[in-house]
Write an enzyme that holds these catalytic residues in place. Structure first.
Site, PDB file in Angstrom:
ATOM      1  N   LYS A  70       0.063   4.302  -0.257  1.00  0.00           N
ATOM      2  CA  LYS A  70      -0.509   5.489   0.504  1.00  0.00           C
ATOM      3  C   LYS A  70      -0.408   6.726  -0.584  1.00  0.00           C
ATOM      4  O   LYS A  70      -0.260   6.539  -1.685  1.00  0.00           O
ATOM      5  CB  LYS A  70      -0.032   5.523   1.615  1.00  0.00           C
ATOM      6  CG  LYS A  70      -0.192   4.471   2.499  1.00  0.00           C
ATOM      7  CD  LYS A  70      -0.056   4.590   4.172  1.00  0.00           C
ATOM      8  CE  LYS A  70      -0.284   3.249   4.869  1.00  0.00           C
ATOM      9  NZ  LYS A  70      -0.005   3.302   6.384  1.00  0.00           N
TER      10      LYS A  70
ATOM     11  N   SER B  82       3.647  -2.003  10.139  1.00  0.00           N
ATOM     12  CA  SER B  82       5.033  -2.178  10.340  1.00  0.00           C
ATOM     13  C   SER B  82       5.812  -3.606   9.998  1.00  0.00           C
ATOM     14  O   SER B  82       6.680  -4.068  10.711  1.00  0.00           O
ATOM     15  CB  SER B  82       5.559  -1.767  11.974  1.00  0.00           C
ATOM     16  OG  SER B  82       5.128  -0.599  12.186  1.00  0.00           O
TER      17      SER B  82
ATOM     18  N   ASN C 242       0.819  -1.043  -0.044  1.00  0.00           N
ATOM     19  CA  ASN C 242      -0.010   0.106  -0.046  1.00  0.00           C
ATOM     20  C   ASN C 242       1.076   1.233   0.151  1.00  0.00           C
ATOM     21  O   ASN C 242       1.471   1.469   0.951  1.00  0.00           O
ATOM     22  CB  ASN C 242      -0.962  -0.025   1.268  1.00  0.00           C
ATOM     23  CG  ASN C 242      -1.587   1.195   1.467  1.00  0.00           C
ATOM     24  OD1 ASN C 242      -1.895   2.051   0.487  1.00  0.00           O
ATOM     25  ND2 ASN C 242      -2.317   1.400   2.788  1.00  0.00           N
TER      26      ASN C 242
ATOM     27  N   GLU D 198      -6.733   4.668   8.017  1.00  0.00           N
ATOM     28  CA  GLU D 198      -6.527   5.991   7.717  1.00  0.00           C
ATOM     29  C   GLU D 198      -7.810   6.760   6.963  1.00  0.00           C
ATOM     30  O   GLU D 198      -7.914   7.956   7.077  1.00  0.00           O
ATOM     31  CB  GLU D 198      -5.195   6.232   6.803  1.00  0.00           C
ATOM     32  CG  GLU D 198      -4.045   6.092   7.725  1.00  0.00           C
ATOM     33  CD  GLU D 198      -2.850   5.635   7.011  1.00  0.00           C
ATOM     34  OE1 GLU D 198      -3.043   5.423   5.593  1.00  0.00           O
ATOM     35  OE2 GLU D 198      -1.864   5.131   7.696  1.00  0.00           O
TER      36      GLU D 198
ATOM     37  N   GLY E 292       2.974   2.392  10.565  1.00  0.00           N
ATOM     38  CA  GLY E 292       4.113   3.474  10.381  1.00  0.00           C
ATOM     39  C   GLY E 292       4.783   3.703  11.785  1.00  0.00           C
ATOM     40  O   GLY E 292       5.567   4.543  11.557  1.00  0.00           O
TER      41      GLY E 292
ATOM     42  N   GLU F  30      -5.045  -4.730  10.775  1.00  0.00           N
ATOM     43  CA  GLU F  30      -3.987  -3.642  11.005  1.00  0.00           C
ATOM     44  C   GLU F  30      -4.281  -2.916  12.281  1.00  0.00           C
ATOM     45  O   GLU F  30      -5.025  -1.969  12.266  1.00  0.00           O
ATOM     46  CB  GLU F  30      -4.016  -2.916   9.742  1.00  0.00           C
ATOM     47  CG  GLU F  30      -3.803  -3.395   8.428  1.00  0.00           C
ATOM     48  CD  GLU F  30      -3.265  -2.598   7.499  1.00  0.00           C
ATOM     49  OE1 GLU F  30      -2.323  -2.650   6.863  1.00  0.00           O
ATOM     50  OE2 GLU F  30      -4.057  -1.349   7.150  1.00  0.00           O
TER      51      GLU F  30
ATOM     52  N   HIS G 190      -9.472   1.187   5.096  1.00  0.00           N
ATOM     53  CA  HIS G 190      -8.151   1.402   5.768  1.00  0.00           C
ATOM     54  C   HIS G 190      -8.387   2.413   6.877  1.00  0.00           C
ATOM     55  O   HIS G 190      -9.168   3.281   6.879  1.00  0.00           O
ATOM     56  CB  HIS G 190      -7.003   2.081   4.987  1.00  0.00           C
ATOM     57  CG  HIS G 190      -5.690   1.842   5.324  1.00  0.00           C
ATOM     58  ND1 HIS G 190      -5.248   2.885   6.414  1.00  0.00           N
ATOM     59  CD2 HIS G 190      -4.593   1.218   5.313  1.00  0.00           C
ATOM     60  CE1 HIS G 190      -4.176   2.630   6.700  1.00  0.00           C
ATOM     61  NE2 HIS G 190      -3.759   1.507   6.096  1.00  0.00           N
TER      62      HIS G 190
HETATM   63  P1  PGA Z   1       3.217   0.384   7.526  1.00  0.00           P
HETATM   64  O1  PGA Z   1       1.427   0.528   6.769  1.00  0.00           O
HETATM   65  O2  PGA Z   1       3.462  -0.826   6.819  1.00  0.00           O
HETATM   66  O3  PGA Z   1       3.769   1.351   7.121  1.00  0.00           O
HETATM   67  O4  PGA Z   1       2.981   0.417   8.883  1.00  0.00           O
HETATM   68  C1  PGA Z   1       0.646  -0.384   6.808  1.00  0.00           C
HETATM   69  C2  PGA Z   1      -0.768  -0.065   6.462  1.00  0.00           C
HETATM   70  O5  PGA Z   1      -1.247   0.938   6.713  1.00  0.00           O
HETATM   71  O6  PGA Z   1      -1.284  -0.785   5.271  1.00  0.00           O
END
Ligand code: PGA
Length: 247
Positions: A11, A209, A9, A95, A169, A163, A93
């Site tokens: 983003k 992560s 992803n 976010e 992140g 997640e 997601h």
């Molecule tokens: P990350 O994000 O691997 O940077 O922690 C995962 C995600 O939000 O899909």
């Protein structure tokens, strides 16, 4: 046996120059046991599809609108994503849930929109740190999973990603036991809701992560069928290691 998935992803990252990462990824040896999916920003979708043609890499989007078309300035329909040649779309997601107020029922409607356009929906769920600290993780997962997954979900049209919001992140991850607990729980709930034929075979990804160092251990957990990877999917060298871990 469920095929493993390595999904990236990107983003809101990546200008045209980032497509070079896809060229590099194509050279990674991919066994038949892993589906590789990259979800770049929508601006790169068509070109990402073109560049990965003839490889095992499939392309997805990161969000869609529920409707086919209409007066929704700035939005993109699932049909438009399919028209670009993509085959997946991430929905729900954390976010999007946090930044755009998407509810479980919004997410379920988007999953149905994805199916309408013959896309596979990658439905995301996950608890916040406060919810985990309060001991509410499984309750939150149950509510999000049930509310965001339409009852026609099956292994072809749906992938679920767990997640934890606090792991995204941050470089922090749950313990392997904690990941296993949530994935076993989701498997049980999906079997109860969808029946064993679909519930047993829908792929369950872990996200938050994931990196080249921890991927092998995480992907070895019994109900973890791969990963949804943010930061570590941006560089082909890192993501190649994660694909190898999935294989
Ligand atoms: P990350 O994000 O691997 O940077 O922690 C995962 C995600 O939000 O899909």
């Amino acid at each position: 046996m469920r095929r493993k998935v390595a999904a990236g992803n990107w983003k809101m990252n990546g200008l045209k120059s980032a497509l070079a990462e896809l060229d590099a990824l194509k050279n990674v040896d991919q066994s038949a046991n892993c589906d590789t999916i990259i979800c770049p920003p929508i601006t790169l979708l068509t070109e990402a599809v073109r560049r990965t043609q003839g490889s095992n890499i499939k392309i997805g989007a990161q969000n869609c609108h529920a409707n086919i078309s209409g007066a929704h300035t700035g939005d993109i329909s699932a049909e438009m994503i399919a028209d670009c040649g993509a085959s997946y779309v991430i929905v729900g997601h954390s976010e999007r849930r946090a930044d755009h107020g998407e509810t479980n029922s919004d997410v379920a409607t988007k999953a149905e929109a994805a199916w309408r356009a013959n896309l596979t929906a990658i439905i995301c769920v996950g608890e916040t740190e406060a919810e985990r600290d309060a001991g509410e993780t499984l309750d939150v997962i149950e509510e999000q999973l049930d509310g965001s997954t339409p009852s026609e979900a099956n292994a072809e049209n749906t992938i679920i990603a767990y997640e934890p919001v606090w792991a995204i992140g941050t470089g922090r991850t749950p313990t392997l036991d904690e990941v296993g607990e949530v994935h076993d729980f989701m498997r049980e709930k999906l079997i109860a809701k969808l029946g064993p034929d679909s519930g047993n075979v829908i792929r369950l990804l872990y996200g938050g992560s994931v990196n080249p160092k921890n991927a092998t251990d995480i992907f070895a957990i019994s109900n973890v069928d791969g990963g949804l990877v943010g930061g570590a999917s941006l560089k082909a060298a890192d993501f190649a290691e994660i694909i190898k871990a999935a294989n």
